[in-house]
Design an enzyme around this catalytic site. Sequence first.
Site, PDB file in Angstrom:
ATOM      1  N   GLY A  81       0.842  -1.185   0.000  1.00 37.68           N
ATOM      2  CA  GLY A  81       0.000   0.000   0.000  1.00 37.68           C
ATOM      3  C   GLY A  81       0.877   1.234   0.000  1.00 37.68           C
ATOM      4  O   GLY A  81       2.038   1.196  -0.425  1.00 37.68           O
ATOM      5  N   SER A 118       2.840  -0.056  10.595  1.00 34.48           N
ATOM      6  CA  SER A 118       1.440  -0.026  10.165  1.00 34.48           C
ATOM      7  C   SER A 118       0.465  -0.122  11.328  1.00 34.48           C
ATOM      8  O   SER A 118      -0.142   0.882  11.726  1.00 34.48           O
ATOM      9  CB  SER A 118       1.161  -1.116   9.127  1.00 34.48           C
ATOM     10  OG  SER A 118       1.563  -2.384   9.611  1.00 34.48           O
ATOM     11  N   ARG A 119       0.306  -1.299  11.938  1.00 36.08           N
ATOM     12  CA  ARG A 119      -0.642  -1.465  13.022  1.00 36.08           C
ATOM     13  C   ARG A 119      -0.119  -2.484  14.029  1.00 36.08           C
ATOM     14  O   ARG A 119       0.469  -3.507  13.664  1.00 36.08           O
ATOM     15  CB  ARG A 119      -2.016  -1.940  12.499  1.00 36.08           C
ATOM     16  CG  ARG A 119      -2.890  -0.836  11.911  1.00 36.08           C
ATOM     17  CD  ARG A 119      -3.337   0.145  12.984  1.00 36.08           C
ATOM     18  NE  ARG A 119      -4.283   1.138  12.522  1.00 36.08           N
ATOM     19  CZ  ARG A 119      -3.953   2.332  12.023  1.00 36.08           C
ATOM     20  NH1 ARG A 119      -2.677   2.653  11.900  1.00 36.08           N
ATOM     21  NH2 ARG A 119      -4.882   3.189  11.665  1.00 36.08           N
ATOM     22  N   GLU A 140      -1.868   0.727  23.193  1.00 35.36           N
ATOM     23  CA  GLU A 140      -1.337   2.074  23.015  1.00 35.36           C
ATOM     24  C   GLU A 140      -2.104   3.049  23.904  1.00 35.36           C
ATOM     25  O   GLU A 140      -3.340   3.012  23.912  1.00 35.36           O
ATOM     26  CB  GLU A 140      -1.429   2.505  21.551  1.00 35.36           C
ATOM     27  CG  GLU A 140      -0.569   1.657  20.621  1.00 35.36           C
ATOM     28  CD  GLU A 140      -0.647   2.096  19.159  1.00 35.36           C
ATOM     29  OE1 GLU A 140      -1.461   3.000  18.828  1.00 35.36           O
ATOM     30  OE2 GLU A 140       0.111   1.550  18.347  1.00 35.36           O
ATOM     31  N   HIS A 162       3.592   5.625  17.831  1.00 35.93           N
ATOM     32  CA  HIS A 162       2.621   5.677  16.731  1.00 35.93           C
ATOM     33  C   HIS A 162       2.693   7.022  16.002  1.00 35.93           C
ATOM     34  O   HIS A 162       1.707   7.752  15.900  1.00 35.93           O
ATOM     35  CB  HIS A 162       1.200   5.433  17.249  1.00 35.93           C
ATOM     36  CG  HIS A 162       0.260   4.940  16.180  1.00 35.93           C
ATOM     37  ND1 HIS A 162      -0.739   4.032  16.418  1.00 35.93           N
ATOM     38  CD2 HIS A 162       0.165   5.231  14.852  1.00 35.93           C
ATOM     39  CE1 HIS A 162      -1.409   3.788  15.295  1.00 35.93           C
ATOM     40  NE2 HIS A 162      -0.875   4.510  14.336  1.00 35.93           N
ATOM     41  N   ALA A 213       4.485   7.248  12.783  1.00 36.89           N
ATOM     42  CA  ALA A 213       4.964   7.049  11.416  1.00 36.89           C
ATOM     43  C   ALA A 213       4.175   7.868  10.404  1.00 36.89           C
ATOM     44  O   ALA A 213       4.718   8.278   9.373  1.00 36.89           O
ATOM     45  CB  ALA A 213       4.918   5.568  11.039  1.00 36.89           C
TER      46      ALA A 213
END
Length: 314
Positions: free
Chosen positions: A142, A226-227, A256, A275, A277
């Site tokens: 992606g 990503s996650r 988180e 978190h 990015a």
Amino acid sequence: MKILVCFPFSAAERGTLDAVARRHGGHEMVHIDNPGDALAIAGDAEVVMGNLTPGLMLAAREARWAHSYSAGLDKLLNEQVAELPVTLTNMAGKYAVQGGEHAWAFLLALSRGVGHAAAVKRWQHATVLSLTGGTLLIIGLGGFGLETLKRAAGYDMTVLALDPVRTAAPDGVAELLPPTRDNLHAFLARADAVAVTCPLIPETYHLIGAAELAAMKPSAYLVNVSRGGIVDEPALMAALRDGQIAGAGLDVTEVEPVPDDSPLWSTPNLIVTPHRAGASQRRREETLQFAAEQLERYLTGQPLANVTDMKAGF
């Protein structure tokens, strides 16, 4: 038409969206900072935009289009929401440049010993490796994956990639395969660096676990931008403590924010960032600009960009 925007935009930023609504029919714009405060007034909105939640999506019973200001949809698309008769779009690819930068920040900090030097704060040598000429595995092509790919060209790397949708390898990808477990393990065994850039969906939960970490080279690095949930964190911590892989970078975690007493903080050769990015000095501007473009498309009957498959999760 009622258009509900749930985001703490400034008055000037709200004016940008209001101008689009006025220009194409004088539609009613309602701005709410917090999506929780919008539940009582969402029922008759045809459009909902912003920081969407499952509760808001379900409350917006008349909505025909919803636009999420997030790229990831894992916290939004529960079983009920996925069945709604609404078109859902997101910010996929719009924060990708900074995502690619963050992946490479991790890889360079790990391979050149920068993370170690920052942690020990004294003159102490650490193992350093060169990524130039090595092999990079990108899991998910992606936006984040493609931007990570672009930057690999500067390091003359052979790039392997796994993706469930693409069938033709983009320029710079030497080999592209579907993300079966066999393909994943075969590519992990060849990679000097692994970048996780895929969405979190049921199929990718704990995609990287103990068996996958064992398949990697002991000199290899793993980064996830990503996650959280794609990497099995207890398995990763064990692999790092045992020297199964050389190092890792996590921008995302299952919980988180990461608690102060989490063992992640004391795991050797692991860099954790909060978190960020997708963050940059331009993110707010990018969010507003794309929202305005999407709203103009909707109000003028043009095809929307970034239409998601709610059943697939991306």
